[in-house]
Design an enzyme around this catalytic site. Structure first.
Site, mmCIF file in Angstrom:
data_model
loop_
_atom_site.group_PDB
_atom_site.id
_atom_site.type_symbol
_atom_site.label_atom_id
_atom_site.label_comp_id
_atom_site.label_asym_id
_atom_site.label_seq_id
_atom_site.Cartn_x
_atom_site.Cartn_y
_atom_site.Cartn_z
ATOM 1 N N TRP A 1 0.824 -1.203 0.000
ATOM 2 C CA TRP A 1 0.000 0.000 0.000
ATOM 3 C C TRP A 1 0.869 1.268 0.000
ATOM 4 C CZ3 TRP A 1 -4.969 -0.555 -1.314
ATOM 5 C CH2 TRP A 1 -5.559 -1.820 -1.129
ATOM 6 N N SER A 2 0.627 2.184 0.917
ATOM 7 C CA SER A 2 1.277 3.498 0.819
ATOM 8 C C SER A 2 2.746 3.502 1.212
ATOM 9 C CB SER A 2 0.521 4.524 1.658
ATOM 10 O OG SER A 2 -0.699 4.852 1.036
ATOM 11 N N THR A 3 3.263 2.401 1.714
ATOM 12 C CA THR A 3 4.719 2.324 1.865
ATOM 13 C C THR A 3 5.381 2.504 0.506
ATOM 14 O OG1 THR A 3 4.459 0.907 3.811
ATOM 15 C CG2 THR A 3 6.596 0.856 2.737
#
Length: 388
Positions: free
Chosen positions: A71-73
């Site tokens: 995801w947003s990593t």
């Protein structure tokens, strides 16, 4: 409810035994299904652990090379691409976005700066018109809609988390300069030469290594409705237009797409190595990716405020840097306020602390309800800093 701890594999220096204990406790006390954590100090691996299951049915053990959507990593990795171009003199972070992407000047956005894209301050946290998950897979359509839309607030004055739009905004600037979409630029310039097991999207040939994401228990309908009622329109646009979760991310279509804010796939080792470039003044082993000045610029704070999208979930102000978040006084990335990192929806995390010469990658497949600061991640971060 206490759960049995699966066999944990890998290695952990004696000094970091507390990290192993926290990792095991995540399975026993915090509902972990499958996960991995890697910690680098001084460029050397001091923790490299994995365990649990790669699927909900517990039929596939999590292996050392299991890949998972983080995801947003992914955002910190996409930002790395932009910083590499800036370091080469091909991108000016203080130039208008429209200098590279002329159509972007529409609807009063002619003065929006590249650094405002990287710091969630461009006012484009979400689209105003309905946008489906299937449309999210269409790069040209999504970018065209972003170019045409007007900002939700005056750009540069506040931050508002660009949950999905960040990757298209930064990624289209990368494409306009290089002719390559972010996946290809990342592979050609960084992950390929360095042998880092991370990709935006997931190559079809690697599908057998991918972990199945499992969502947290859904809130009851009344609870969910009450939570949504509290969100301002910009947060609804950022977080729910479109709605994407584990069910979507497990599909071949999601994995094949380029969503550089949300569909990076990698191992904990890969996340630690990529964020390690920020921690080691631009170096990865003997290879220099960024100049020291460019690596330092990554963590330039862009203004502390209550985030316009995440404010309801955070009871404190936060500060974005240029593609990552500062640990600040809340300690999301440890006690050093100038450490940086990025969390992924559901729990994953990449962390970089140049003062400690330390980076961390944590990946998992049972998604918690948190956008940031998942208790499993925080337990690992606290254990790391207890040892350094």
């Amino acid at each position: 409810m206490t759960q049995p701890v699966p066999t944990v594999h890998g290695q952990c220096d004696d000094r970091f035994a507390g990290v192993r204990a926290a990792f095991e406790e995540n399975f026993r006390e915090r509902g972990e299904l499958g996960a991995a954590v890697t910690v680098l100090v001084g460029g050397e691996t001091v923790v490299d652990l994995w365990g649990g299951w790669a699927d909900a049915a517990r039929s596939r053990p999590w292996e050392q090379d299991t890949l998972v959507n983080v995801w947003s990593t992914t955002k910190g990795v996409t930002a790395l691409c932009a910083h590499l171009l800036a370091d080469r003199g091909l991108l000016d972070l203080d130039a208008p976005v429209a200098a590279y992407w002329p159509d972007f000047a529409a609807a009063g956005k002619e003065a929006v700066l590249v650094r405002q894209l990287l710091s969630h301050r461009a006012g484009l946290a979400g689209l105003r018109e309905p946008h489906t998950v299937a449309e999210l897979y269409d790069w040209d359509l999504t970018c065209a809609r972003l170019a045409a839309t007007e900002p939700w607030w005056e750009p540069g004055t506040r931050s508002g988390y660009h949950a999905l739009t960040f990757g298209f905004l930064v990624g289209e600037v990368v494409r306009r300069i290089t002719g390559q979409l972010p996946r290809d630029f990342l592979h050609q310039e960084i992950t390929g030469p360095l042998g880092i097991d991370f990709a935006i999207g997931l190559p079809e040939k690697e599908a057998g290594r991918a972990a199945e994401l499992v969502h947290a228990r859904a809130a009851r309908g009344s609870e969910q409705a009450a939570a949504f009622d509290q969100l301002p329109p910009v947060a609804l646009a950022a977080l729910l237009n479109p709605v994407a979760g584990a069910a979507e991310a497990n599909t071949p279509e999601w994995r094949a797409a380029q969503i550089p804010a949300a569909n990076g796939h990698g191992t904990a080792r890969a996340v630690a190595a990529l964020y390690g470039i920020f921690a080691r003044q631009g170096r990865a082993g003997t290879h220099r990716v960024l100049s020291p000045q460019a690596a330092e610029r990554v963590r330039e704070g862009q203004g502390r405020c209550r985030d316009l999208v995440l404010g309801a979930g955070f009871q404190h102000d936060t500060e974005t840097a240029l593609g990552v978040w500062l640990s600040g006084t809340n300690g999301s990335y440890g006690p050093n306020p100038r450490a940086v990192g990025h969390d992924g929806f559901g729990g994953s995390c990449g962390l970089a602390d140049p003062e400690a010469d330390l980076s961390l990658g944590y990946v998992m497949n049972r998604m918690g309800p948190h956008i940031a600061d998942d208790p499993r991640k925080m337990a690992l971060v606290d254990a790391v800093y207890s040892a350094v």
